[in-house]
Design an enzyme around this catalytic site. Sequence first.
Site, PDB file in Angstrom:
ATOM      1  N   GLU A 179     -68.224  69.212  -9.542  1.00 34.15           N
ATOM      2  CA  GLU A 179     -68.340  69.139  -8.618  1.00 34.15           C
ATOM      3  C   GLU A 179     -65.890  69.765  -8.953  1.00 34.15           C
ATOM      4  O   GLU A 179     -65.788  70.491  -7.956  1.00 34.15           O
ATOM      5  CB  GLU A 179     -67.458  68.559  -7.457  1.00 34.15           C
ATOM      6  N   SER A 199     -60.280  68.079 -12.713  1.00 31.75           N
ATOM      7  CA  SER A 199     -60.182  68.912 -14.149  1.00 31.75           C
ATOM      8  C   SER A 199     -60.117  68.413 -15.897  1.00 31.75           C
ATOM      9  O   SER A 199     -59.908  67.192 -15.853  1.00 31.75           O
ATOM     10  CB  SER A 199     -59.164  70.270 -14.175  1.00 31.75           C
TER      11      SER A 199
END
Length: 299
Positions: A179, A199
């Site tokens: 995700e 990230s």
Amino acid sequence: MTIKRIGHRYSDAKTGATLDVWFPKSNKEIARHCLAAKAGIIKGDFVTVEIASVDDAPQSAEEAYLRLHLISERAFRPHEINLDGVFGLLTNVAWTSAGPVLPSEVENLREAIAEEALQFNVTSIDKFPRMTDYVIPEGVRIGDADRVRLGAHLAAGTTVMHEGFVNFNAGTLGNSMVEGRISAGVVVAEDTDIGGGASIMGTLSGGGKQVISMGQRNLLGANAGLGISLGDDCIVESGLYLTAGTKVKLPDGSIVSARELSGQSKLLFRRHSQTGEVQAVTTDGTSWGGLNAALHSND
């Protein structure tokens, strides 16, 4: 091991610049057709590409495309095939619903096909196309195909949600929930969850060469960031961006840079809610519950 494949190439009709090459897994001569070719803005032909050694850097755009195909086809994992210099070999392309063209040719193409029964769209302007236009690996789900580049490696059981992103020469090795962002060069092992908005640092920006990897059964919490490798059974708390230089307090009270913990297993990284200090404590990795097996049976 020599690899030899037949591909269909599109090139710019004026300059001869290679725009893309599609290599069918059947290794047959299969021609593509699009309105940009019909209008004479691009031309298509067949090309045979041979790779003598995957350890050598690619020498042409055609060879670069074959190497990207091979990773997305799972013939090679990320970092098992040399992609040095690939950016310099590829052309910046406008990827349109009428075919790939140079960005400077978009308006000419739009005018040339104005009478055609087609809604003309430009999906991106980039050197890399989306993977699903060339390779569809079995056993995966992808919420938004624009967010997975050709050259991504998606293992069976991978789910890439709509905000997930997977770059080239990066990807997953088993059941995974993506995700967040898997940047170029990053490898994620099985049963790992990349939370929404999270990230992982790649190997492109700033010229970084340190390859970041995540082991098995890890959780990178929502909106977290990762700049070191994780072993197995690790958790990074939501919202915590853990860079190599982040100062981390250990259970014995000592403080180290996070890079000294890179690759270690069974660690929970969290930020103290009152002091703000980053802490690492031992964990068995089960507190987050693991992946929902039903979500990754992507038949």
